[in-house]
Design an enzyme around this catalytic site. Structure first.
Site: not given
Length: 387
Positions: A276-278, A280, A316, A378
């Protein structure tokens, strides 16, 4: 008595001996010594006739009079670029693809927010639309400096307003963004210096391919621990470069007033607090345009939180798999694994223990995903070439 066998002399053609390396070295030594004597004799008799420093200075003073030499020297630039491109092909492929996909993803999130805010304006009355001068995700009620009038819908539907939002370091659209009074050149130059000074190199992951190809568990664990700290330091460098230096640089250029791009995620005692904070801007977008709409539609908090993690896991995986041209779900599973991890840390750990657990998940989790993608890439490409 023992008798020696019949043998030929080494220098005889019948001996079959062919190793004359020492004689070749003797020839080289004699050649060097004889020419050294000649060089010294000429130097003592005539002195230095050609000064290389004068030749170089003559070339530098008027390089256009030596076009052939200039072309030969410049040709080395193409050689070095070709070599660098081949050596770092995967890195350039990944960075280029991730940059394009990241740009389109950010644009998609911005335009989705732009659509939502204007839709809310259309649904509200004129009186309520004026209250939307501040974002729903930013409850503070600051006033614009200089007595500027607040823009109300549909006065915000202009090219200037649209492109200001596109370049602003935020994902949530507002009719009136908080603005700083002026551009501070000293602040701008400091952020520019930090951006140029922070260099990220990802070539260190390549040393881990061979043990993973053989799937040696002990070697894989050793490589994972060996890669964890450098990878984590690179991640911290990227965080500072992007969320502090780059976004503050952009905000200063645009006089963008809301500079809260991150909070104290390093003090996180739970996994949920960290996510929640890294980041914003992403958190505000998810809260405003995804989490709260799900709650308004009747979904529970657990289901809504799981949906947010699912959306994040999708992006992601999308930003990694498409540039690498392979679909492996490592990033997706890593993000979805945050749900049980968040429950475990929040339930059984607290204080410093919870903070340590968050740091361990950051330091170990990312290198593990990197190793898995490097291993699969690889095996998929280099092993096929070898076969």
């Amino acid at each position: 008595t023992l008798c020696d066998p019949t043998q030929e002399s080494l220098l005889s053609s019948a001996s079959g001996y062919r190793n004359y390396r020492g004689i070749l070295n003797w020839c080289v030594v004699m050649l060097v010594l004889s020419n050294a004597r000649l060089f010294l004799e000429n130097l003592l008799r005539y002195g230095v006739l050609v000064d290389p420093i004068q030749v170089i200075s003559l070339f530098l003073n008027d390089p256009y009079s030596w076009p052939a030499a200039c072309l030969v020297i410049v040709s080395n630039v193409f050689i070095v670029v070709a070599l660098y491109t081949e050596r770092h092909y995967l890195f350039l492929l990944l960075i280029g693809g991730a940059f394009v996909l990241g740009t389109y993803t950010i644009l998609f999130l911005k335009l989705y927010s732009y659509k939502d805010v204007n839709m809310w304006c259309r649904e509200l009355s004129t009186a309520k639309a004026k209250k939307l001068a501040r974002s729903l995700s930013c409850p503070s009620s600051q006033h614009l400096d200089g007595g500027d009038r607040k823009v109300c819908y549909p006065g915000n539907l202009t090219i200037r307003d649209m492109y200001y939002f596109v370049f602003a370091p935020t994902l949530c659209y507002e009719l009136n963004f908080p603005r700083s009074p002026k551009i501070r050149m000293s602040f701008l130059l400091r952020r520019l210096f930090e951006m140029s000074g922070t260099k990220i190199k990802l070539a260190l992951v390549w040393f881990s391919m061979k043990p993973l190809e053989d799937m040696d568990l002990s070697r894989m664990t050793e490589r994972l621990l060996r890669l964890a700290v450098p990878n984590h330091l690179l991640w911290l460098m990227f965080f500072y470069w992007f969320f502090h230096s780059s976004m503050n640089f952009t905000a200063e250029l645009l006089c963008f007033g809301d500079r809260q791009f991150y909070k104290d995620w390093w003090n996180a005692e739970t996994v949920s607090y960290f996510w929640q904070n890294w980041n914003i801007p992403v958190h505000k977008w998810c809260l405003r345009h995804f989490y709260k709409p799900l709650l308004r539609k009747g979904f529970s908090k657990i289901v809504s939180q799981s949906a947010v993690f699912f959306l994040s896991a999708f992006f992601h995986e999308y930003l990694v798999s498409v540039p690498l041209r392979m679909f492996r779900l490592w990033a997706f599973m890593g993000m979805m694994a945050q749900l049980p991890l968040a429950w475990f840390v929040g339930r059984f750990l607290c204080g410093n223990y919870g903070n340590a657990a968050v740091w361990i998940s950051i330091i170990i989790g990312q290198p593990f995903a990197v190793l898995m993608y490097v291993h699969d890439y690889y095996v998929l490409h280099h092993r096929q070439e070898a076969d």
